[in-house]
Scaffold this active site. Structure first.
Site, PDB file in Angstrom:
ATOM      1  N   SER A  18      -9.528   3.092   1.881  1.00 13.99           N
ATOM      2  CA  SER A  18      -8.458   3.791   0.743  1.00 13.99           C
ATOM      3  C   SER A  18      -7.217   2.278   0.417  1.00 13.99           C
ATOM      4  O   SER A  18      -6.646   2.284  -0.190  1.00 13.99           O
ATOM      5  CB  SER A  18      -7.418   4.153   1.911  1.00 13.99           C
ATOM      6  OG  SER A  18      -7.187   3.330   3.080  1.00 13.99           O
TER       7      SER A  18
ATOM      8  N   SER B 113     -11.515   0.760   4.566  1.00 18.57           N
ATOM      9  CA  SER B 113     -10.244   1.147   4.526  1.00 18.57           C
ATOM     10  C   SER B 113     -10.102  -0.033   4.003  1.00 18.57           C
ATOM     11  O   SER B 113      -9.108  -0.746   2.550  1.00 18.57           O
ATOM     12  CB  SER B 113      -9.183   1.892   4.556  1.00 18.57           C
ATOM     13  OG  SER B 113      -9.238   3.489   4.709  1.00 18.57           O
TER      14      SER B 113
ATOM     15  N   LYS C 150       1.295  -1.717  -0.121  1.00 13.90           N
ATOM     16  CA  LYS C 150      -0.031  -0.170  -0.117  1.00 13.90           C
ATOM     17  C   LYS C 150       1.150   1.507   0.017  1.00 13.90           C
ATOM     18  O   LYS C 150       1.735   1.432   0.460  1.00 13.90           O
ATOM     19  CB  LYS C 150      -1.073   0.161   1.496  1.00 13.90           C
ATOM     20  CG  LYS C 150      -1.768   0.897   1.270  1.00 13.90           C
ATOM     21  CD  LYS C 150      -3.066   0.674   2.293  1.00 13.90           C
ATOM     22  CE  LYS C 150      -4.164   1.931   2.520  1.00 13.90           C
ATOM     23  NZ  LYS C 150      -4.852   1.831   2.959  1.00 13.90           N
TER      24      LYS C 150
END
Length: 491
Positions: A176, A200, A101
């Site tokens: 996210s 997320s 990420k």
């Protein structure tokens, strides 16, 4: 270094019911890939090149992996094969390729957080979760796309653009951890690290038909962070099935002296078989948290059979939900406090480079008083005890992950849900963020599709720190269904 910056719009991509793609390397479960590499049935280089080929074929359509370090990964794969050939001890994820990420710092690899402020930022050190994955043998492919500073559950930013849903390229992949989820769904990597404050890990998993797990605070220690004692934001695993999520959690979990809230249970506690007969468990089913959240009828319709699956497994299922009063204020107050603490200096010096909704959240944090924060902490404590007593009656709570199916990617966020206006970009995520405020472990597991072929996830919530029990229940559900095997037709 190679960077992808585009994603092409398109029409709905019909999902595949069959298993032909799953016979290829890029859809083999991570635990099986790791076994084959250790047994030298496959080399790390073969596995890497299969995934690089998959990235080349599918990533231009979805824009999930935004920084690719193929040359570096090839060198790591060669070294992994040489280490195995030498007879040296290897970690549980040895030779598995993973893109991380883009909010998680990776030493020597650009980490932008989706912000133009950090568009050229190359960290000198890894975040703790990356450190642990590398020690376990992961080969780093690159970075996955995020919303700016991971704010919001729709993945777009001014550095890399928009990530699209693999099941319908005109729809959002969530966020996210949207890039991570889309990459998993497409077979670009077998495991993914993510983070979750308001959903997320869970929302993008639901949108992309993969599994995302928000562990108990402290289960996966975070470092470095500006507020080591905070519990609203956590880091955790993603994969295409629950067993692979448990595999990654076994690497990410465990104590660390740099985290003051790290739980003492070693990660090895999760490297165990998940098969456990759920018969006799008491399960609460809440399609809308007792009317607290509006839910799109397409989501409700897709999840209606889920409760029956648990009943068929021998669980006692009742419609019920905990009293979550005050959870909204707790989440919004502590979230705003966090944003001011973490990003306040950027508001002062680079406001023009922050998206308006993020700047507004930082400003909201600055307006908080000591009384506001104190009230939130008191409400948080009362919420903990109400949820604790709720789970004295039940072993798990079931509810929708997301209140809507994947929405139009051209929108910043859904402006209404089931006819109810959404005043801001947080309101449509209440089914996730109210659970965040409880501190309970929560799993998003594939649970069905809308009539338009869009994925819908079921959220399984357990008592405080009952992470393994939640994973076992999610595994039982996944064994009884086949939703997670339905792939998008890309590439």
């Amino acid at each position: 270094m190679m960077t992808f910056v585009t994603g092409r719009p398109g029409t709905r991509v019909p999902p595949e019911e069959g298993s032909s793609l799953s016979n290829e390397i890029h859809f083999v479960p991570a635990r099986e890939l790791a076994r084959r590499i250790r047994a030298r049935e496959l080399s790390a280089r073969e596995v890497l090149h299969a995934h690089l080929d998959r990235i080349e074929r599918t990533n231009p359509q979805v824009n999930a992996i935004v920084t690719l370090v193929a040359e570096r990964a090839t060198q790591q794969a060669r070294a992994a094969d040489e280490r195995l050939a030498s007879g040296a001890e290897v970690g549980p994820l040895h030779g598995l390729p993973v893109a991380h990420k883009d909010t998680h710092a990776t030493a020597g690899i650009r980490t932008t957080s989706g912000s133009p402020i950090f568009a050229d930022h190359v960290p000198a050190a890894d975040d703790l979760v990356i450190e642990r994955m590398r020690a376990a043998g992961v080969i780093t492919l690159g970075k996955t796309n995020v919303p700016e500073f991971a704010a919001g559950s729709h993945t777009f930013n001014p550095v890399f653009g928009l990530t699209r849903n693999p099941y319908d390229l005109s729809r959002s992949a969530g966020g996210s951890s949207g890039g991570a989820a889309a990459a998993l769904a497409c077979g670009m990597h077998p495991l993914a690290d993510g983070s979750d404050m308001g959903g997320s890990l869970r929302n993008p998993a639901s949108f992309c038909n993969v599994v995302g797990f928000r562990p108990s605070p402290g289960r996966v220690p975070s470092w470095p962070v500006p507020a080591g004692w905070a519990t609203m934001g956590v880091q955790g695993p993603m994969a295409r099935d629950v067993a692979d999520v448990a595999l990654l959690l076994s690497v990410l979990a465990g104590p660390d002296p740099r985290s003051p809230i790290a739980l003492e249970t070693p990660g090895a506690a999760f490297a165990v078989p998940l098969d456990r007969d759920p018969a006799g468990l008491r399960v609460a089913w809440s399609p809308d948290l007792g009317g607290a959240v509006p839910v799109d009828p397409a989501v409700t319709g897709a999840l209606e059979p889920a409760a029956k699956v648990f009943a068929d497994l021998g669980c006692t299922v009742e419609e019920d939900c905990p009293d979550l009063s005050g959870a909204d204020e707790v989440f919004r107050t502590l979230r705003a406090w966090h944003w001011d603490l973490a990003l306040g200096p950027l508001l002062d010096g680079r406001r023009a480079d922050l998206k308006p909704s993020l700047a507004e959240n930082i400003e909201a944090g600055r307006r908080l008083t000591a009384t506001d924060v104190g009230r939130a902490e008191a409400l948080h404590t009362a919420l903990f005890h109400r949820v604790r007593t709720f789970f004295e009656r039940y072993d798990a709570l079931l509810l929708p992950v997301s209140q809507v199916p994947p929405f139009d990617a051209a929108m910043e966020y859904p402006d209404e849900v089931a006819g109810v206006p959404m005043p801001d970009y947080l309101e449509w995520m209440r089914s996730c963020y109210l659970i965040s405020a409880t501190g309970c472990p929560a799993l998003s597991v594939p649970a069905g599709f809308t009539p338009d072929g869009l994925p819908v996830g079921l959220q399984i919530v357990g008592p405080h720190r009952a992470d393994l029990a939640v994973l076992r229940l999610g595994h039982a559900f996944q064994q009884a269904t086949s939703h997670h095997t339905r792939r998008p037709l890309l590439g």
